[in-house]
Design a protein around this motif. Sequence first.
Motif, PDB file in Angstrom:
ATOM      1  N   ARG A  86       0.823  -1.204   0.000  1.00 38.21           N
ATOM      2  CA  ARG A  86       0.000   0.000   0.000  1.00 38.21           C
ATOM      3  C   ARG A  86       0.861   1.260   0.000  1.00 38.21           C
ATOM      4  O   ARG A  86       1.770   1.402   0.821  1.00 38.21           O
ATOM      5  N   VAL A  87       0.535   2.150  -0.925  1.00 41.09           N
ATOM      6  CA  VAL A  87       1.276   3.405  -1.085  1.00 41.09           C
ATOM      7  C   VAL A  87       0.316   4.555  -0.875  1.00 41.09           C
ATOM      8  O   VAL A  87      -0.660   4.710  -1.616  1.00 41.09           O
ATOM      9  N   GLY A  88       0.559   5.369   0.142  1.00 39.35           N
ATOM     10  CA  GLY A  88      -0.282   6.522   0.421  1.00 39.35           C
ATOM     11  C   GLY A  88       0.067   7.689  -0.483  1.00 39.35           C
ATOM     12  O   GLY A  88       1.250   7.990  -0.688  1.00 39.35           O
ATOM     13  N   VAL A  89      -0.956   8.351  -1.020  1.00 34.27           N
ATOM     14  CA  VAL A  89      -0.758   9.537  -1.860  1.00 34.27           C
ATOM     15  C   VAL A  89      -1.571  10.665  -1.231  1.00 34.27           C
ATOM     16  O   VAL A  89      -2.803  10.635  -1.221  1.00 34.27           O
ATOM     17  N   LEU A  90      -0.860  11.657  -0.697  1.00 33.96           N
ATOM     18  CA  LEU A  90      -1.469  12.746   0.058  1.00 33.96           C
ATOM     19  C   LEU A  90      -1.104  14.063  -0.625  1.00 33.96           C
ATOM     20  O   LEU A  90      -0.147  14.732  -0.269  1.00 33.96           O
ATOM     21  N   MET A  91      -1.867  14.408  -1.658  1.00 33.05           N
ATOM     22  CA  MET A  91      -1.564  15.604  -2.450  1.00 33.05           C
ATOM     23  C   MET A  91      -2.859  16.229  -2.950  1.00 33.05           C
ATOM     24  O   MET A  91      -3.902  15.577  -3.021  1.00 33.05           O
ATOM     25  N   THR A  92      -2.753  17.505  -3.323  1.00 29.15           N
ATOM     26  CA  THR A  92      -3.831  18.158  -4.056  1.00 29.15           C
ATOM     27  C   THR A  92      -3.778  17.678  -5.507  1.00 29.15           C
ATOM     28  O   THR A  92      -2.907  16.884  -5.884  1.00 29.15           O
ATOM     29  N   ASN A  93      -4.682  18.168  -6.347  1.00 28.61           N
ATOM     30  CA  ASN A  93      -4.692  17.771  -7.752  1.00 28.61           C
ATOM     31  C   ASN A  93      -3.482  18.350  -8.476  1.00 28.61           C
ATOM     32  O   ASN A  93      -3.420  19.547  -8.751  1.00 28.61           O
ATOM     33  N   ARG A  94      -2.541  17.493  -8.780  1.00 26.44           N
ATOM     34  CA  ARG A  94      -1.344  17.917  -9.476  1.00 26.44           C
ATOM     35  C   ARG A  94      -0.801  16.737 -10.280  1.00 26.44           C
ATOM     36  O   ARG A  94      -1.206  15.586 -10.082  1.00 26.44           O
ATOM     37  N   ALA A  95       0.127  17.031 -11.170  1.00 24.79           N
ATOM     38  CA  ALA A  95       0.647  16.001 -12.055  1.00 24.79           C
ATOM     39  C   ALA A  95       1.261  14.848 -11.271  1.00 24.79           C
ATOM     40  O   ALA A  95       1.091  13.672 -11.629  1.00 24.79           O
ATOM     41  N   GLU A  96       1.964  15.161 -10.188  1.00 22.55           N
ATOM     42  CA  GLU A  96       2.618  14.100  -9.408  1.00 22.55           C
ATOM     43  C   GLU A  96       1.608  13.159  -8.760  1.00 22.55           C
ATOM     44  O   GLU A  96       1.900  11.981  -8.556  1.00 22.55           O
ATOM     45  N   TRP A  97       0.412  13.677  -8.412  1.00 23.03           N
ATOM     46  CA  TRP A  97      -0.629  12.805  -7.848  1.00 23.03           C
ATOM     47  C   TRP A  97      -0.994  11.728  -8.857  1.00 23.03           C
ATOM     48  O   TRP A  97      -1.087  10.534  -8.525  1.00 23.03           O
ATOM     49  N   ILE A  98      -1.205  12.130 -10.109  1.00 22.07           N
ATOM     50  CA  ILE A  98      -1.622  11.181 -11.139  1.00 22.07           C
ATOM     51  C   ILE A  98      -0.500  10.183 -11.421  1.00 22.07           C
ATOM     52  O   ILE A  98      -0.737   8.976 -11.528  1.00 22.07           O
ATOM     53  N   ALA A  99       0.737  10.671 -11.509  1.00 22.23           N
ATOM     54  CA  ALA A  99       1.866   9.772 -11.738  1.00 22.23           C
ATOM     55  C   ALA A  99       2.033   8.794 -10.576  1.00 22.23           C
ATOM     56  O   ALA A  99       2.368   7.620 -10.784  1.00 22.23           O
ATOM     57  N   ALA A 107       3.475  -0.820 -10.382  1.00 21.73           N
ATOM     58  CA  ALA A 107       4.373  -1.590  -9.511  1.00 21.73           C
ATOM     59  C   ALA A 107       3.658  -2.748  -8.828  1.00 21.73           C
ATOM     60  O   ALA A 107       4.284  -3.494  -8.070  1.00 21.73           O
ATOM     61  N   GLY A 108       2.338  -2.884  -9.086  1.00 24.37           N
ATOM     62  CA  GLY A 108       1.582  -3.968  -8.471  1.00 24.37           C
ATOM     63  C   GLY A 108       0.992  -3.618  -7.125  1.00 24.37           C
ATOM     64  O   GLY A 108       0.381  -4.473  -6.471  1.00 24.37           O
ATOM     65  N   GLY A 109       1.160  -2.368  -6.691  1.00 23.03           N
ATOM     66  CA  GLY A 109       0.692  -1.974  -5.369  1.00 23.03           C
ATOM     67  C   GLY A 109      -0.735  -1.460  -5.362  1.00 23.03           C
ATOM     68  O   GLY A 109      -1.422  -1.431  -6.384  1.00 23.03           O
ATOM     69  N   VAL A 110      -1.171  -1.043  -4.181  1.00 19.14           N
ATOM     70  CA  VAL A 110      -2.512  -0.494  -3.960  1.00 19.14           C
ATOM     71  C   VAL A 110      -2.349   0.983  -3.602  1.00 19.14           C
ATOM     72  O   VAL A 110      -1.693   1.312  -2.603  1.00 19.14           O
ATOM     73  N   ALA A 111      -2.930   1.875  -4.408  1.00 19.66           N
ATOM     74  CA  ALA A 111      -2.846   3.310  -4.144  1.00 19.66           C
ATOM     75  C   ALA A 111      -3.869   3.686  -3.078  1.00 19.66           C
ATOM     76  O   ALA A 111      -5.057   3.412  -3.224  1.00 19.66           O
ATOM     77  N   VAL A 112      -3.393   4.307  -2.006  1.00 19.87           N
ATOM     78  CA  VAL A 112      -4.253   4.751  -0.909  1.00 19.87           C
ATOM     79  C   VAL A 112      -4.367   6.259  -1.017  1.00 19.87           C
ATOM     80  O   VAL A 112      -3.400   6.988  -0.758  1.00 19.87           O
ATOM     81  N   THR A 113      -5.527   6.741  -1.414  1.00 20.80           N
ATOM     82  CA  THR A 113      -5.703   8.172  -1.646  1.00 20.80           C
ATOM     83  C   THR A 113      -6.164   8.850  -0.365  1.00 20.80           C
ATOM     84  O   THR A 113      -7.196   8.500   0.190  1.00 20.80           O
ATOM     85  N   LEU A 114      -5.381   9.815   0.097  1.00 16.92           N
ATOM     86  CA  LEU A 114      -5.609  10.462   1.386  1.00 16.92           C
ATOM     87  C   LEU A 114      -5.981  11.923   1.185  1.00 16.92           C
ATOM     88  O   LEU A 114      -5.411  12.616   0.332  1.00 16.92           O
ATOM     89  N   SER A 115      -6.931  12.400   1.967  1.00 20.30           N
ATOM     90  CA  SER A 115      -7.447  13.762   1.816  1.00 20.30           C
ATOM     91  C   SER A 115      -6.521  14.787   2.444  1.00 20.30           C
ATOM     92  O   SER A 115      -6.128  14.659   3.612  1.00 20.30           O
ATOM     93  N   THR A 116      -6.217  15.830   1.679  1.00 19.03           N
ATOM     94  CA  THR A 116      -5.408  16.926   2.211  1.00 19.03           C
ATOM     95  C   THR A 116      -6.207  17.789   3.181  1.00 19.03           C
ATOM     96  O   THR A 116      -5.637  18.670   3.833  1.00 19.03           O
ATOM     97  N   PHE A 117      -7.523  17.557   3.289  1.00 24.16           N
ATOM     98  CA  PHE A 117      -8.336  18.267   4.271  1.00 24.16           C
ATOM     99  C   PHE A 117      -8.197  17.668   5.664  1.00 24.16           C
ATOM    100  O   PHE A 117      -8.726  18.214   6.630  1.00 24.16           O
TER     101      PHE A 117
END
Length: 576
Positions: A86-99, A107-117
């Motif tokens: 599991r890979v946490g992604v804690l960002m606003t809407n930006r190019a790096e979030w999508i990448a 990479a075979g992982g699970v994207a964990v989308t975390l709220s910046t709020f």
Amino acid sequence: MGTETNAESVRTLSIVSGPPLSAEPGLGQLTLPGFLREVTALYGEREALVMRTAEGTTRWTYTELWERAVEVARCLRACGVGKDSRVGVLMTNRAEWIAAVFGTSLAGGVAVTLSTFSTPPELEHLLQVSCVSVLLFERRVPKKDLAAVLSELEPEIGKASPGTLRSAKFPFLRRLAMVGDALPDETIDTWDAFLAHGHEESRELVEATAAAVRPSDAAVLFFSSGSTSRPKGVLSAHRGVAIQLWRFRRMYGFAPQDGIRCWTANGFFWSGNFAMGLGTTFASGGSLVLQSTFAATEALELMQAERVNFPLAWPHQWAQLESAPNWSQVDLSSVRFADSRTPIAQHPTVSGQWHEPGSAYGNTETFTITTCFPANTPSEVTAGSSGEPLPGVVVKIIDPLTGDVVERGERGEICVKSPTLMLSYLGTPLDETLDAEGFFPTGDGGHLDANGRLFWEGRLTDIIKTGGANVSPLEVDDALSACPGVKVARTVGVAHETLGEVVTACVVPREGAGLEPGEILAFLRERLASYKVPRHVLFFRDEEITLTGSAKIKSSDLRELAAVRLRGQPPTRRPG
């Protein structure tokens, strides 16, 4: 004692199925790596995204997006990420979030989308329950330095080496990296330093890993918006997510020749914006015009500069756009795909009539829609409904007390089966969530009509029970939203000694509107049955209405605030 054959005597139960999933047109590869690979093959050198910042403008083609996702995947593999990590992604809407999200899937992982709020306590909870092993975050988001927040939550970050962690509080979290300025003590890797870890990782191995991902594998962990309680972690498979990414293209009716340019400032960490904004745009070969944080004046300038034709916003954002000081000066003539009922469609430079597929119902648990009508469906077909079941979907309405399916037209709890249904809630076996027939009880109230259309009536817990009658707050809200001078409206039930609850309208007026409770009630009495007309009208400022990050009003907070306001206050006088 023969069997009755009169058609009028036959009970029609509230259960209806959509077409088989195999009949759904327009579906492509059903994994996130497969989706990105397919749209890259289709649209390679077309622009996939644009992001304007104070440092300059970033534009990526689809080919460049694929390369940036591969770059992240190489680094993640070098950091030990593999199948189901599991890979946490804690960002606003930006190019790096999508990448980062697509790179995690490659990479075979699970994207964990975390709220910046998230507040610090909320973030601590999310990191603990999600069990992420890598956290990729944006250092500075509005009013927060997330590097400082994380360092306060766990001072051991980076003590062994930059970006590493060995912590009893977060036992699975081993590495952190951030987008933004470097820290003076360099305890957390910058984005460039993080990506450098992957330079020696085999590209061929990443490509092979991506190809090995299966539709049934876990893909993403999204969190519900938490409008009534702590957010729930919702684990979804690649198949369900990818179906919705392709499906929204069909529901919107977009094609590559439409040249979609989608502006949105709503977080992709909400499943709805991920599927509607990112999915629709990429599936149709369009470009995402990214705004990391919503600011109305800047948004209008961005739409003008980037010739946006498909803006996506929440109702409160439409109101702020219309109130922005540059509203009357900007040229929005490029806008073609804005629902005619939104303020932006009424802008003097916008022409044409278009209706979004807004007659829809869905949940985070089904990764958005389960019922819907396509864009521009005539109003006599939608009939104010929330749509009809999509391919592979079965909807039933049950009595929430007995679990029995009710007759067609009767109100009850909405239950769904769907090919996009979650794998499970985080930490809860799926069989503890579904009923004996495999349906997901949503907790929402509604009914099915004779034509199989679903009518959503809000959370069952939000239904107001007053003097023996049930009042849907959504019905009152719809009437309130049409009242001149009303900017935001939410109806709640407040406890009452004899009536059980009283209907209470909470209103944010437009600036300078000068609204009075009496005129609002007079307006409503012409449109609602007397028992549905609020007993009280309370006025609030924008900042007093607590929203979740997905713009859902926290009804429990508002109900409590309304109750405090009403203590010792007589009922609003009703006209007539």
